[in-house]
Design a protein around this motif. Structure first.
Motif, short mmCIF file in Angstrom:
data_model
loop_
_atom_site.label_atom_id
_atom_site.label_comp_id
_atom_site.label_asym_id
_atom_site.label_seq_id
_atom_site.Cartn_x
_atom_site.Cartn_y
_atom_site.Cartn_z
N PHE A 64 1.01 -1.08 -0.05
CA PHE A 64 0.15 0.04 0.15
C PHE A 64 0.86 1.26 0.08
CE2 PHE A 64 -2.16 3.32 2.65
CZ PHE A 64 -3.08 3.75 1.77
N PHE A 65 1.90 1.22 1.08
CA PHE A 65 2.67 2.50 0.94
C PHE A 65 3.68 2.80 -0.18
CE2 PHE A 65 6.92 4.19 2.01
CZ PHE A 65 6.46 5.58 2.37
N LEU A 66 4.09 1.58 -0.73
CA LEU A 66 4.91 1.71 -1.94
C LEU A 66 4.26 2.07 -3.12
CD1 LEU A 66 7.46 -1.21 -1.31
CD2 LEU A 66 7.84 1.11 -1.09
N ALA A 67 2.90 1.38 -3.46
CA ALA A 67 2.24 1.64 -4.39
C ALA A 67 1.93 3.31 -4.55
CB ALA A 67 1.07 0.92 -4.50
N GLY A 68 1.36 3.83 -3.03
CA GLY A 68 0.87 5.24 -2.96
C GLY A 68 2.26 6.19 -3.38
N LEU A 69 3.41 5.66 -2.81
CA LEU A 69 4.50 6.54 -3.17
C LEU A 69 4.91 6.68 -4.86
CD1 LEU A 69 7.04 8.05 -1.86
CD2 LEU A 69 8.16 5.89 -1.65
N LEU A 70 4.69 5.54 -5.21
CA LEU A 70 5.10 5.52 -6.65
C LEU A 70 3.99 6.55 -7.54
CD1 LEU A 70 6.25 4.52 -9.32
CD2 LEU A 70 4.46 2.45 -9.31
N LEU A 71 2.85 6.46 -7.10
CA LEU A 71 1.63 7.29 -7.59
C LEU A 71 2.14 8.76 -7.42
CD1 LEU A 71 -1.74 5.45 -6.78
CD2 LEU A 71 -0.48 5.82 -9.08
N ALA A 72 2.46 9.07 -6.22
CA ALA A 72 2.95 10.49 -5.74
C ALA A 72 4.06 10.99 -6.70
CB ALA A 72 3.23 10.53 -4.06
#
Length: 124
Positions: free
Chosen positions: A23-31
């Protein structure tokens, strides 16, 4: 090892469960992708064709990111047995920061739950 369709499920699917790290890494990639397109837009001269292209890219990515954020939030909530409707908290000003932090640190269910047998997989 990544199975076929795993990336599209992660960003666009609503069934199953996703771990804190995913969840964190996917959100970071989007950001990062949004920040990059915004950065590129600011480098171009105002009114140029390249400026327009980067602006369109930013807005297209923005709408994809909103959809993906909802999908990620729903699956993260599923990981600890909560209904996905609570993902709406990710879009309430001031509450969104707290909701994101909670989703990043709250541990999921160790075993199977009603949303799937295991984490980081669609419900089978």
């Amino acid at each position: 090892m990544m199975q076929k369709g795993q990336i599209s499920w992660l960003f666009f699917g609503f069934s199953g469960r996703v771990s804190r790290a995913a969840f964190f890494l996917a959100g970071l990639l989007l950001a990062i992708m949004q920040a990059f397109t915004l950065y590129r837009f600011t480098l171009e001269p105002e009114g140029s064709g390249a400026s327009g292209l980067w602006a369109i890219s930013f807005w297209a990515l923005f709408f994809v990111s909103v959809y993906s954020s909802v999908a990620l939030g729903v699956k993260r909530l599923h990981d600890f047995g909560k209904p996905g409707i609570f993902a709406v908290a990710l879009f309430i000003p001031m509450v969104s920061i707290l909701a994101f932090i909670i989703l990043c640190v709250y541990p999921g269910d160790t075993g199977a739950n009603i949303y799937g047998r295991r984490t980081n997989a669609p419900k089978d």
